[in-house]
Scaffold this motif. Sequence first.
Motif, PDB file in Angstrom:
ATOM      1  N   PHE A   1      44.115  41.540  32.953  1.00 12.28           N
ATOM      2  CA  PHE A   1      44.223  40.429  33.905  1.00 12.28           C
ATOM      3  C   PHE A   1      45.174  40.779  35.051  1.00 12.28           C
ATOM      4  CE2 PHE A   1      42.497  37.707  30.514  1.00 12.28           C
ATOM      5  CZ  PHE A   1      41.651  36.909  31.257  1.00 12.28           C
ATOM      6  N   MET A   2      46.292  41.410  34.728  1.00  9.85           N
ATOM      7  CA  MET A   2      47.270  41.719  35.770  1.00  9.85           C
ATOM      8  C   MET A   2      46.772  42.814  36.710  1.00  9.85           C
ATOM      9  SD  MET A   2      50.708  41.382  33.462  1.00  9.85           S
ATOM     10  CE  MET A   2      51.903  41.633  34.761  1.00  9.85           C
ATOM     11  N   ALA A   3      45.872  43.641  36.235  1.00  8.69           N
ATOM     12  CA  ALA A   3      45.333  44.727  37.065  1.00  8.69           C
ATOM     13  C   ALA A   3      44.112  44.285  37.854  1.00  8.69           C
ATOM     14  CB  ALA A   3      44.984  45.923  36.182  1.00  8.69           C
ATOM     15  N   ALA A   4      43.733  43.043  37.754  1.00 11.51           N
ATOM     16  CA  ALA A   4      42.539  42.558  38.450  1.00 11.51           C
ATOM     17  C   ALA A   4      42.637  42.755  39.963  1.00 11.51           C
ATOM     18  CB  ALA A   4      42.302  41.082  38.126  1.00 11.51           C
ATOM     19  N   ASP A   5      43.853  42.788  40.491  1.00  9.74           N
ATOM     20  CA  ASP A   5      44.037  43.031  41.922  1.00  9.74           C
ATOM     21  C   ASP A   5      43.389  44.354  42.342  1.00  9.74           C
ATOM     22  OD1 ASP A   5      45.396  40.747  42.519  1.00  9.74           O
ATOM     23  OD2 ASP A   5      47.388  41.621  42.277  1.00  9.74           O
ATOM     24  N   TYR A   6      43.400  45.320  41.461  1.00  7.20           N
ATOM     25  CA  TYR A   6      42.881  46.652  41.795  1.00  7.20           C
ATOM     26  C   TYR A   6      41.380  46.774  41.559  1.00  7.20           C
ATOM     27  CZ  TYR A   6      47.846  47.565  41.681  1.00  7.20           C
ATOM     28  OH  TYR A   6      49.185  47.514  41.917  1.00  7.20           O
ATOM     29  N   PHE A   7      40.815  45.880  40.770  1.00  2.86           N
ATOM     30  CA  PHE A   7      39.403  45.984  40.409  1.00  2.86           C
ATOM     31  C   PHE A   7      38.482  45.143  41.287  1.00  2.86           C
ATOM     32  CE2 PHE A   7      41.406  46.790  36.129  1.00  2.86           C
ATOM     33  CZ  PHE A   7      41.233  48.162  36.183  1.00  2.86           C
ATOM     34  N   PHE A   8      39.017  44.091  41.894  1.00  2.00           N
ATOM     35  CA  PHE A   8      38.184  43.181  42.688  1.00  2.00           C
ATOM     36  C   PHE A   8      38.579  43.264  44.151  1.00  2.00           C
ATOM     37  CE2 PHE A   8      38.515  40.763  38.569  1.00  2.00           C
ATOM     38  CZ  PHE A   8      37.235  41.062  38.132  1.00  2.00           C
ATOM     39  N   ASP A   9      37.596  43.080  45.033  1.00  2.00           N
ATOM     40  CA  ASP A   9      37.918  42.992  46.456  1.00  2.00           C
ATOM     41  C   ASP A   9      38.501  41.601  46.743  1.00  2.00           C
ATOM     42  OD1 ASP A   9      35.672  41.458  46.147  1.00  2.00           O
ATOM     43  OD2 ASP A   9      34.536  42.390  47.769  1.00  2.00           O
ATOM     44  N   ASP A  10      38.991  41.416  47.962  1.00  4.01           N
ATOM     45  CA  ASP A  10      39.674  40.162  48.310  1.00  4.01           C
ATOM     46  C   ASP A  10      38.774  38.938  48.127  1.00  4.01           C
ATOM     47  OD1 ASP A  10      42.116  41.271  48.854  1.00  4.01           O
ATOM     48  OD2 ASP A  10      41.789  41.418  51.035  1.00  4.01           O
ATOM     49  N   ALA A  11      37.532  39.027  48.553  1.00  8.33           N
ATOM     50  CA  ALA A  11      36.633  37.871  48.463  1.00  8.33           C
ATOM     51  C   ALA A  11      36.388  37.477  47.012  1.00  8.33           C
ATOM     52  CB  ALA A  11      35.303  38.183  49.156  1.00  8.33           C
ATOM     53  N   ARG A  12      36.126  38.444  46.156  1.00 11.22           N
ATOM     54  CA  ARG A  12      35.858  38.167  44.732  1.00 11.22           C
ATOM     55  C   ARG A  12      37.113  37.626  44.050  1.00 11.22           C
ATOM     56  NH1 ARG A  12      31.323  37.262  42.647  1.00 11.22           N
ATOM     57  NH2 ARG A  12      30.448  39.157  43.431  1.00 11.22           N
ATOM     58  N   ARG A  13      38.273  38.207  44.377  1.00  5.77           N
ATOM     59  CA  ARG A  13      39.534  37.772  43.788  1.00  5.77           C
ATOM     60  C   ARG A  13      39.842  36.330  44.189  1.00  5.77           C
ATOM     61  NH1 ARG A  13      42.336  42.087  44.894  1.00  5.77           N
ATOM     62  NH2 ARG A  13      43.007  41.362  46.918  1.00  5.77           N
ATOM     63  N   LYS A  14      39.627  35.996  45.465  1.00  6.41           N
ATOM     64  CA  LYS A  14      39.864  34.624  45.921  1.00  6.41           C
ATOM     65  C   LYS A  14      38.915  33.647  45.237  1.00  6.41           C
ATOM     66  CE  LYS A  14      41.787  35.773  50.408  1.00  6.41           C
ATOM     67  NZ  LYS A  14      41.621  35.779  51.862  1.00  6.41           N
ATOM     68  N   GLU A  15      37.675  34.073  45.027  1.00  4.72           N
ATOM     69  CA  GLU A  15      36.694  33.213  44.351  1.00  4.72           C
ATOM     70  C   GLU A  15      37.126  32.935  42.905  1.00  4.72           C
ATOM     71  OE1 GLU A  15      32.112  33.637  42.775  1.00  4.72           O
ATOM     72  OE2 GLU A  15      32.716  34.781  44.546  1.00  4.72           O
ATOM     73  N   PHE A  16      37.525  33.986  42.185  1.00  5.18           N
ATOM     74  CA  PHE A  16      37.977  33.810  40.797  1.00  5.18           C
ATOM     75  C   PHE A  16      39.233  32.946  40.737  1.00  5.18           C
ATOM     76  CE2 PHE A  16      35.777  37.918  39.473  1.00  5.18           C
ATOM     77  CZ  PHE A  16      34.763  37.240  38.815  1.00  5.18           C
TER      78      PHE A  16
END
Length: 167
Positions: A19-34
């Motif tokens: 969960f904490m590494a999700a910043d590195y796996f998702f682009d900004d748009a996907r991360r904001k959506e989640f």
Amino acid sequence: MALISDKVILTLQVFATAFMAADYFFDDARRKEFNAKIQESLIKFQSRISDDQRAAIDAVFVEGYGRTLTAILFFIIAMVGFGALNLLGNYLNPWVLALVMVALLVLFVAFLNTAIDAFMQLVVPIGLGIPLKGVATFIIFCKKGSIFGIGFVILVLSFICRYLNLP
């Protein structure tokens, strides 16, 4: 003997890392959506907790105000009665003294029954609701994002488990 197995603690730490590494796996748009979906769910969760807390307080103090006031009155009568018996007990017939003490004990037990019932109605929604709302608030307002916040909470939980295993 360990209270919580090392396998459980390691599993918590793996999930926290993911969960904490999700910043590195998702682009900004996907991360904001989640993050938006998580925040929306947690806001609804907090609202349900607040509704449960209000309902519990209303059930004890608003809807059950007559029962609560009667219980408080019973407590006052019992305490004043026990104080009076302490002063006047030597002047009363032992049978009268025993009957009065039993009557006062019945009033006190009636008060205790109502007080314990009210406490039990309030302890779960308020006692558990406050920490859960605190954790939800932390996750909602986490600067790194809600996904990271979930990971951090899981990591803290793994540290608590590790601490509980200390001799």
